[in-house]
Write an enzyme that holds these catalytic residues in place. Structure first.
Site, PDB file in Angstrom:
ATOM      1  N   ASP A   1      -2.120   2.931   4.285  1.00 50.04           N
ATOM      2  CA  ASP A   1      -1.795   2.530   2.933  1.00 50.04           C
ATOM      3  C   ASP A   1      -2.518   1.202   2.688  1.00 50.04           C
ATOM      4  O   ASP A   1      -2.984   0.556   3.629  1.00 50.04           O
ATOM      5  CB  ASP A   1      -0.272   2.375   2.806  1.00 50.04           C
ATOM      6  CG  ASP A   1       0.175   1.911   1.434  1.00 50.04           C
ATOM      7  OD1 ASP A   1      -0.454   2.311   0.438  1.00 50.04           O
ATOM      8  OD2 ASP A   1       1.153   1.155   1.363  1.00 50.04           O
TER       9      ASP A   1
ATOM     10  N   ASP B   1      -1.516  -1.393  -0.263  1.00 50.17           N
ATOM     11  CA  ASP B   1      -0.588  -2.427  -0.726  1.00 50.17           C
ATOM     12  C   ASP B   1       0.542  -2.620   0.271  1.00 50.17           C
ATOM     13  O   ASP B   1       1.257  -1.678   0.604  1.00 50.17           O
ATOM     14  CB  ASP B   1      -0.002  -2.043  -2.085  1.00 50.17           C
ATOM     15  CG  ASP B   1      -1.068  -1.983  -3.167  1.00 50.17           C
ATOM     16  OD1 ASP B   1      -1.614  -3.039  -3.497  1.00 50.17           O
ATOM     17  OD2 ASP B   1      -1.365  -0.877  -3.661  1.00 50.17           O
TER      18      ASP B   1
END
Length: 217
Positions: A8, A10
């Site tokens: 991922d 963020d």
């Protein structure tokens, strides 16, 4: 055996969740909406279209979803141009793992912000494929983005390790059949069910070594 690692963005590579919260909270206040206690947790993992509709339809923002998306992303782009908040050591971790496995990126950020973040952190070339939930039918916690990244990498999702910070991200990767390393953000702890779904949880991204990945294979 692990065939690929999918990150991922963020909260894992860039500490952008507080920036997203600040920008969207101010936007809601400016445009007549009401921010709720659980709003940030709900928004984490949503695609651009999903959170734009949520602000417009659920929080009472007096703008269309299309206007919300364009204006919030424009402000985020301005923030990133000034400063991308790289998490300490995250770039080194990504490069170390890229020496062993093909890497993918499965992000809820808009495509233009993914490109800006990776360019600013010098990580563009570390990933074989990157994908925004803008380009999938559903955002996290649905598995769409992780399944598509695995397909682009040409690997079985069951032989992928995903690295996530949020509850919806963990749910998404597990629903895709991946083994998940959770690196929760201090301000946004995992929900109990998501914590149980993760194969392991780390205190910081710096703890993610090739040996940790190998043990999950």
């Amino acid at each position: 055996m692990v065939d690929a690692v999918v990150f991922d963005l963020d909260g894992v590579i860039v500490d952008s969740e507080p920036v997203w919260e600040e920008v969207r909270r101010a936007y809601v206040a400016t445009h007549g909406g009401t921010w709720r206690a659980d709003t940030q947790r709900r928004l984490m993992g949503m695609s651009t279209g999903e959170w734009a509709h949520y602000l417009s339809d659920e929080l009472g923002v007096q703008r269309t979803a299309e206007q919300v998306a364009a204006e919030v992303v424009e402000e985020m782009t301005r923030r990133y141009t000034a400063h991308v908040p790289l998490i300490d050591g995250a770039d080194e971790v990504v490069r170390r793992l890229a020496e062993r496995w093909p890497l993918g990126l499965a992000s809820s950020s808009p495509t233009r912000l993914i490109a800006a973040a990776l360019a600013a952190t010098g990580l563009t070339d570390a990933f074989r494929t990157t994908l925004s939930t803008e380009e999938t039918e559903r955002g996290k916690p649905a598995p769409d983005v992780y399944l598509t990244v695995a397909r682009h990498l040409g690997v079985d999702p069951a032989r992928c390790v995903a690295v996530e910070d949020s509850s919806n991200g963990v749910r998404s990767a597990v629903a895709a059949g991946m083994t998940v390393v959770a690196v929760p953000h201090g301000s946004y702890p995992l929900d109990p069910d998501a914590e149980r779904l993760a194969a392991t949880a780390l205190g910081s991204i710096g703890e993610l070594t090739p040996e940790v990945v190998d043990r999950l294979g």
